[in-house]
Design a protein around this motif. Structure first.
Motif, PDB file in Angstrom:
ATOM      1  N   PRO A 143      60.189  -5.260 -22.145  1.00  0.00           N
ATOM      2  CA  PRO A 143      60.697  -4.322 -23.154  1.00  0.00           C
ATOM      3  C   PRO A 143      59.964  -2.981 -23.070  1.00  0.00           C
ATOM      4  O   PRO A 143      58.735  -2.949 -22.956  1.00  0.00           O
ATOM      5  CB  PRO A 143      60.373  -5.031 -24.474  1.00  0.00           C
ATOM      6  CG  PRO A 143      59.195  -5.882 -24.167  1.00  0.00           C
ATOM      7  CD  PRO A 143      59.343  -6.318 -22.738  1.00  0.00           C
ATOM      8  N   PHE A 144      60.730  -1.895 -23.092  1.00  0.00           N
ATOM      9  CA  PHE A 144      60.141  -0.561 -23.088  1.00  0.00           C
ATOM     10  C   PHE A 144      60.039  -0.023 -24.511  1.00  0.00           C
ATOM     11  O   PHE A 144      60.852  -0.368 -25.379  1.00  0.00           O
ATOM     12  CB  PHE A 144      60.982   0.408 -22.247  1.00  0.00           C
ATOM     13  CG  PHE A 144      60.931   0.121 -20.774  1.00  0.00           C
ATOM     14  CD1 PHE A 144      59.728   0.094 -20.106  1.00  0.00           C
ATOM     15  CD2 PHE A 144      62.097  -0.127 -20.069  1.00  0.00           C
ATOM     16  CE1 PHE A 144      59.670  -0.173 -18.747  1.00  0.00           C
ATOM     17  CE2 PHE A 144      62.058  -0.401 -18.715  1.00  0.00           C
ATOM     18  CZ  PHE A 144      60.841  -0.417 -18.050  1.00  0.00           C
ATOM     19  N   CYS A 145      59.049   0.836 -24.733  1.00  0.00           N
ATOM     20  CA  CYS A 145      58.888   1.474 -26.041  1.00  0.00           C
ATOM     21  C   CYS A 145      60.026   2.476 -26.263  1.00  0.00           C
ATOM     22  O   CYS A 145      60.756   2.830 -25.347  1.00  0.00           O
ATOM     23  CB  CYS A 145      57.542   2.194 -26.115  1.00  0.00           C
ATOM     24  SG  CYS A 145      56.131   1.093 -25.868  1.00  0.00           S
ATOM     25  N   GLN A 146      60.132   2.940 -27.492  1.00  0.00           N
ATOM     26  CA  GLN A 146      61.202   3.878 -27.835  1.00  0.00           C
ATOM     27  C   GLN A 146      61.033   5.203 -27.085  1.00  0.00           C
ATOM     28  O   GLN A 146      62.002   5.821 -26.674  1.00  0.00           O
ATOM     29  CB  GLN A 146      61.220   4.133 -29.350  1.00  0.00           C
ATOM     30  CG  GLN A 146      61.642   2.920 -30.170  1.00  0.00           C
ATOM     31  CD  GLN A 146      63.044   2.458 -29.833  1.00  0.00           C
ATOM     32  OE1 GLN A 146      63.961   3.262 -29.715  1.00  0.00           O
ATOM     33  NE2 GLN A 146      63.205   1.153 -29.651  1.00  0.00           N
ATOM     34  N   ALA A 147      59.790   5.641 -26.937  1.00  0.00           N
ATOM     35  CA  ALA A 147      59.534   6.901 -26.228  1.00  0.00           C
ATOM     36  C   ALA A 147      59.705   6.666 -24.731  1.00  0.00           C
ATOM     37  O   ALA A 147      58.844   6.080 -24.084  1.00  0.00           O
ATOM     38  CB  ALA A 147      58.121   7.389 -26.518  1.00  0.00           C
ATOM     39  N   GLN A 148      60.844   7.089 -24.191  1.00  0.00           N
ATOM     40  CA  GLN A 148      61.174   6.844 -22.788  1.00  0.00           C
ATOM     41  C   GLN A 148      60.876   8.078 -21.942  1.00  0.00           C
ATOM     42  O   GLN A 148      61.720   8.588 -21.210  1.00  0.00           O
ATOM     43  CB  GLN A 148      62.627   6.404 -22.668  1.00  0.00           C
ATOM     44  CG  GLN A 148      62.857   5.028 -23.266  1.00  0.00           C
ATOM     45  CD  GLN A 148      64.282   4.813 -23.729  1.00  0.00           C
ATOM     46  OE1 GLN A 148      65.124   5.670 -23.538  1.00  0.00           O
ATOM     47  NE2 GLN A 148      64.538   3.675 -24.332  1.00  0.00           N
ATOM     48  N   SER A 149      59.663   8.563 -22.082  1.00  0.00           N
ATOM     49  CA  SER A 149      59.220   9.748 -21.349  1.00  0.00           C
ATOM     50  C   SER A 149      58.161   9.333 -20.334  1.00  0.00           C
ATOM     51  O   SER A 149      57.146   8.740 -20.695  1.00  0.00           O
ATOM     52  CB  SER A 149      58.642  10.791 -22.311  1.00  0.00           C
ATOM     53  OG  SER A 149      59.610  11.171 -23.266  1.00  0.00           O
TER      54      SER A 149
END
Length: 314
Positions: A167-173
């Motif tokens: 799972p990736f965090c909300q901040a996809q930078s």
């Protein structure tokens, strides 16, 4: 978040690019120049080895294969970097990021395994010179090159499939210029320790295992060279390995620094600089190292360039 619950069009944003327009222009020109030199230098080596019958030996076959892999390796990320510099929105889709990482890590790993194959070639040439033609056949060379690429891509596919199942965090930078393992792993929102260990195991197989084979080969080479009584003989033996050893130290120094450390020890600016070194610096220096230290390659490249110049002017 599983793959089936994600949109393949989900985008990551790259934050590693300079925001100042003047700096962007300089960055674009610098990367363009380096990429042009990488392509031209490695293509020249491949062409010279293909066209000159004297270079149809295992050592040069491996060198030509290494140059071909590095042409593909840089092509995976550098054109994308150049395109992003010119675009206001520097993004990549989830699928595009995974694909880029598979080929970048896979071809980089193939580089490492090819360097191990080249070390084995030098080991056989120095430690078993009489059996060298019987051991290092064309068939074995082809199998070693193919195995290097296949194993590299297989390990990369396993690693990337694992990373993109997390799972990736909300901040996809992404604090980088392209999709590399450390900056993408930094976006993962999960029990980091277990996943870090899994990535370290994969990196160990791709980086440390070939390095162990190289160091073992050179340990035997060192023992064999020290048994040579003639100083001229020792110098000749060492000179055949010096170019390869220089490339190995450069390649593995950067790879170990970048991949063999925990995700918690992550410095974006430092990793960005190191990634530029092994993405642009190493493929640029490899042809220079091998040509500057090899009079035969220099002479053949000179003749190839002269023939090309005369052909264009006739």
């Amino acid at each position: 978040m599983a793959w089936e619950n994600r949109s393949l069009l989900m985008e990551f944003v790259f934050l590693g690019y300079p925001s100042n327009p003047e700096v962007c222009i300089l960055f674009f020109l610098g990367v363009s120049l380096a990429y042009t030199l990488i392509i031209s230098g490695n293509v020249l080596i491949v062409v010279a080895i293909q066209t000159e019958a004297r270079l149809h030996t295992p050592m040069y076959y491996f060198l030509g294969s290494l140059s071909a892999v590095e042409i593909c390796y840089t092509a995976v990320v550098v054109p994308h970097i150049l395109a992003n510099i010119l675009q206001p929105e520097k993004t990549i889709t989830l699928l595009g990021c995974a694909t880029q990482m598979i080929f970048f890590i896979g071809l980089g790993s193939a580089d490492c395994f090819l360097l191990a194959a080249m070390a084995y070639d030098r080991y056989v040439a120095i430690c078993h010179p009489l059996q060298y033609p019987l051991i290092m056949t064309l068939s074995l060379c082809i199998h070693l090159v193919v195995a290097s690429v296949v194993i590299g891509l297989f390990l990369s596919l396993q690693l990337v499939a694992f990373i993109f199942s997390l799972p990736f965090c909300q901040a996809q930078s992404i604090e980088h210029f392209f999709c590399d393992v450390p900056p993408v792993m930094h976006l993962v929102c999960a029990n980091s320790h277990i996943h870090e260990q899994s990535v370290l195991v994969a990196a160990t197989l791709a980086v440390a295992a070939p390095f162990f084979l190289i160091t073992t080969s050179y340990a035997f080479i060192m023992v064999a060279v020290l048994k040579i009584h003639s100083a001229a003989g020792r110098h000749q033996a060492f000179s055949t390995c010096s170019s390869h050893l220089t490339v190995v130290l450069l390649q593995y120094g950067c790879c170990a620094f970048m991949y063999l450390h925990p995700n918690s020890i992550y410095y974006p600016k430092q990793d960005q600089f190191i990634s530029l070194v092994y993405t642009l610096g190493t493929p640029l220096l490899n042809p220079l190292i091998y040509t500057l230290r090899n009079s035969e390659i220099k002479g053949i490249l000179g003749r190839c360039l002269t023939r090309n110049y005369l052909f264009q002017n006739n």
